[in-house]
Scaffold this motif. Sequence first.
Motif, PDB file in Angstrom:
ATOM      1  N   UNK B 246       0.846  -1.207   0.000  1.00 57.53           N
ATOM      2  CA  UNK B 246       0.000   0.000   0.000  1.00 57.53           C
ATOM      3  C   UNK B 246       0.879   1.254   0.000  1.00 57.53           C
ATOM      4  N   UNK B 247       2.042   1.166   0.642  1.00 59.78           N
ATOM      5  CA  UNK B 247       2.973   2.304   0.627  1.00 59.78           C
ATOM      6  C   UNK B 247       3.434   2.598  -0.799  1.00 59.78           C
ATOM      7  N   UNK B 248       3.553   1.549  -1.612  1.00 56.28           N
ATOM      8  CA  UNK B 248       3.980   1.748  -3.009  1.00 56.28           C
ATOM      9  C   UNK B 248       2.862   2.309  -3.876  1.00 56.28           C
ATOM     10  N   UNK B 249       1.616   1.864  -3.586  1.00 52.81           N
ATOM     11  CA  UNK B 249       0.530   2.180  -4.528  1.00 52.81           C
ATOM     12  C   UNK B 249      -0.443   3.246  -4.018  1.00 52.81           C
ATOM     13  N   UNK B 250      -0.609   3.350  -2.715  1.00 53.40           N
ATOM     14  CA  UNK B 250      -1.529   4.343  -2.134  1.00 53.40           C
ATOM     15  C   UNK B 250      -2.998   3.966  -2.229  1.00 53.40           C
ATOM     16  N   UNK B 251      -3.292   2.827  -2.851  1.00 55.41           N
ATOM     17  CA  UNK B 251      -4.706   2.444  -3.009  1.00 55.41           C
ATOM     18  C   UNK B 251      -4.878   0.955  -2.707  1.00 55.41           C
ATOM     19  N   UNK B 252      -6.001   0.620  -2.044  1.00 50.76           N
ATOM     20  CA  UNK B 252      -6.197  -0.759  -1.588  1.00 50.76           C
ATOM     21  C   UNK B 252      -7.587  -1.278  -1.947  1.00 50.76           C
ATOM     22  N   UNK B 253      -7.598  -2.441  -2.570  1.00 53.64           N
ATOM     23  CA  UNK B 253      -8.836  -3.214  -2.727  1.00 53.64           C
ATOM     24  C   UNK B 253      -8.637  -4.544  -1.995  1.00 53.64           C
ATOM     25  N   UNK B 254      -9.453  -4.787  -0.967  1.00 57.28           N
ATOM     26  CA  UNK B 254      -9.408  -6.072  -0.258  1.00 57.28           C
ATOM     27  C   UNK B 254     -10.458  -6.970  -0.885  1.00 57.28           C
ATOM     28  N   UNK B 255     -10.019  -8.124  -1.363  1.00 55.90           N
ATOM     29  CA  UNK B 255     -10.887  -8.980  -2.175  1.00 55.90           C
ATOM     30  C   UNK B 255     -10.982 -10.383  -1.572  1.00 55.90           C
ATOM     31  N   UNK B 256     -12.220 -10.884  -1.466  1.00 61.75           N
ATOM     32  CA  UNK B 256     -12.399 -12.249  -0.977  1.00 61.75           C
ATOM     33  C   UNK B 256     -13.688 -12.849  -1.512  1.00 61.75           C
ATOM     34  N   UNK B 257     -13.705 -14.171  -1.588  1.00 64.35           N
ATOM     35  CA  UNK B 257     -14.895 -14.865  -2.096  1.00 64.35           C
ATOM     36  C   UNK B 257     -15.925 -15.086  -0.989  1.00 64.35           C
ATOM     37  N   UNK B 258     -15.497 -14.956   0.268  1.00 65.18           N
ATOM     38  CA  UNK B 258     -16.376 -15.263   1.400  1.00 65.18           C
ATOM     39  C   UNK B 258     -17.463 -14.199   1.575  1.00 65.18           C
ATOM     40  N   UNK B 259     -18.386 -14.483   2.480  1.00 66.02           N
ATOM     41  CA  UNK B 259     -19.478 -13.546   2.767  1.00 66.02           C
ATOM     42  C   UNK B 259     -18.917 -12.211   3.272  1.00 66.02           C
ATOM     43  N   UNK B 260     -19.684 -11.129   3.076  1.00 67.90           N
ATOM     44  CA  UNK B 260     -19.101  -9.815   3.333  1.00 67.90           C
ATOM     45  C   UNK B 260     -18.975  -9.398   4.806  1.00 67.90           C
ATOM     46  N   UNK B 261     -19.831  -9.911   5.693  1.00 65.32           N
ATOM     47  CA  UNK B 261     -19.818  -9.358   7.059  1.00 65.32           C
ATOM     48  C   UNK B 261     -18.566  -9.785   7.805  1.00 65.32           C
ATOM     49  N   UNK B 262     -17.798  -8.823   8.278  1.00 65.32           N
ATOM     50  CA  UNK B 262     -16.576  -9.153   9.001  1.00 65.32           C
ATOM     51  C   UNK B 262     -15.596  -9.853   8.077  1.00 65.32           C
ATOM     52  N   UNK B 263     -14.848 -10.753   8.609  1.00 72.60           N
ATOM     53  CA  UNK B 263     -14.036 -11.614   7.764  1.00 72.60           C
ATOM     54  C   UNK B 263     -12.691 -11.056   7.367  1.00 72.60           C
ATOM     55  N   UNK B 264     -12.071 -11.751   6.415  1.00 75.31           N
ATOM     56  CA  UNK B 264     -10.679 -11.476   6.060  1.00 75.31           C
ATOM     57  C   UNK B 264     -10.537 -10.096   5.429  1.00 75.31           C
ATOM     58  N   UNK B 265     -11.460  -9.748   4.531  1.00 74.99           N
ATOM     59  CA  UNK B 265     -11.308  -8.443   3.868  1.00 74.99           C
ATOM     60  C   UNK B 265     -11.495  -7.312   4.878  1.00 74.99           C
ATOM     61  N   UNK B 266     -12.396  -7.485   5.818  1.00 75.20           N
ATOM     62  CA  UNK B 266     -12.598  -6.471   6.855  1.00 75.20           C
ATOM     63  C   UNK B 266     -11.332  -6.338   7.709  1.00 75.20           C
ATOM     64  N   UNK B 267     -10.693  -7.476   7.964  1.00 77.17           N
ATOM     65  CA  UNK B 267      -9.463  -7.466   8.760  1.00 77.17           C
ATOM     66  C   UNK B 267      -8.347  -6.728   8.015  1.00 77.17           C
TER      67      UNK B 267
END
Lengths: 320, 321
Positions: B246-267
């Motif tokens: 993120x320091x290199x790019x300044x932009x972040x998309x957290x992507x996962x196949x799992x359900x949206x509530x909480x979870x890995x992308x939220x982490x």
Amino acid sequence: MLLSRVLEEKLGSLYRAGGRIVGGVYLGKGQEAFSAALGVQLRKGKDIYGPLIRDQAGRIAFGEPIIDTVRTYLGAVTGPMRGRDGNIHRGRPKEGHMAMISHLGSLLSVVAGGLFARRLAGTLADSIGATSIGDGGTSTGAFHEGLNMAAVEKLPIIVSIANNQYAYSTPNTRQYACENLVDRAAGYGIEGVTVDATDLASCLKAFRAATARARAGGGPQMIVGTLLRLAGHGEHDDASYIPDTKRQGPSARDCLQVAEDFARDRGWMSSADLRELNEEVRRNVDQTVSKVSKEPAPDPFKENWQALSCAELVEGQHEA
Amino acid sequence: MSITYLEAIREAQYEALREDPSVFLYGQDIATFGGAFKATKNLSKEFPNRVFDAPISEDAMVGMAIGAAVEGARPIIEMQFADFSSIGFNQIVNQAATLFWRTNVPCPITIRLPSGGTAGSGPFHSQSMEAIYAHYPGLVIVTPATVEDAYWMLLDSVKLNDPVIFCEHKFLYYHLKADQIGDRELPIGKARIARPGRHATIVTYSAMVHEALRAAEELQLDGYQIEVVDLRSVKPMDTDTILASVARTGRLLALGEAFPWGGVTAEIIARVTTDGFHLLDAPPMRLNSKDTPIPYHPNLWKSHRPTTSTIAAALRRLLRN
């Protein structure tokens, strides 16, 4: 049995006095004969034992020193659970004493797994496993899955069911619909017997025979003991839901009294011997509690707060 | 000569059984039949009395593995589908995950979860369970996205002295191939830069790594260089590699196949915004499946999960901000 009763009475009084024991106290009063009769058949270091809530007597008979009990109740860092878990949730798995979790029935498959691994490794020999449960715990899916699996794998495991009539406050009429829990043994394809669990002599006989069958390759053995819990679920519970008719029934006999009468009637011990034994046991319990009381409580600043054994995989604290 | 992701999993189990006599396999239909997906094909023949068919008892399967581990064994449990591990949930999170903390006795078990969606599999044969297990202390959760990682991370998992939830993606079983299994590159716990870039970072794992790479190709045509970080293990999560990207790019998309509530992308978002807020040039984005059970019909299923085109669309929004 006597040591268990006296130790638990002491834990009960510490609980009622307040301050020393954090959390609950769960007693096996009335179940000592049934529990100890299994424990004495097991050999520490060779057999695997998964005791449950009301197995103080069985744990002592298996070889657990009472200082482990006291240290776990008081949360001492010197104890096997080091303040990380308490009261009846204790054990030393490497010595074959499994540490129960609160989810009933879930230790059955764990004890079975230990036996399974030994058989694979060629180290099973004549060692056996044993685990305890109550009438309420037999209603869980884990109990069914575990016992069925143990039966399929033909593992040498004793499943001891203390039918103490109540699961917390729920009578066993709300727990199962078969006539007797032992009827289920046939469904699992295993042997099952019932025993008057207030009578030590009967319990010893039943467990001796069952463990011998298991050691000889007879597979899982179910033993259902009929008794009444002579205490609340825990010391916070006055068990007012148990009607007087039950309290005066045959299952309500105090197994310790029955055993003492038996020994006296046979001339094995006099009343004076019993008194002396009682005093010795009390001194032992008091000294243990006094010793543990001086031991350090856990220090959160010395706790490493690591749930993994591989330290390199423990995440840093990501707090704001 | 090539090897699929599924074959790599079989080969890793072969190697684990060969290397260490304390390893055994326990799971439904895994012996003579070779498993529902053939991940244990021929292993019972090659290792007699080391590969066992289990009764349909996920709770007891995990419990037995825990007891065996205490006795020094290193069991590998195959759940037929990740979804059914919910029946073994109690043993996993309350017994296996707490054992070392409570008793100081390690619990070296590996539980394989055939995870994620494939067309036509429906609500109960498509789930991704990694976030549920990652929530509990005492477990390691790995999510290999490549043939190499499927092989090496499974071997590493079996050697680890802690319980590992091995989330292998069913969509990759047959589709993903490599010419051969390369050398072990990274240990469990380290993320991998799957594609370097400088305009935005996608942090993802498992099958979504490949969707992300395709989306990055698409954005390349518009002149954007998208960096793709493959987490490899979601717990531990390699926060340093994420923040460095993120320091290199300044932009972040957290992507996962799992359900949206909480979870890995939220982490992921939580860690980047708390530890690297100053690195962000735009609000971070998340893309997950929809918040419904996983649908059966392919038309619905394709719209339920992130795809190359929805990921590319999300990236375009992220780059506009």
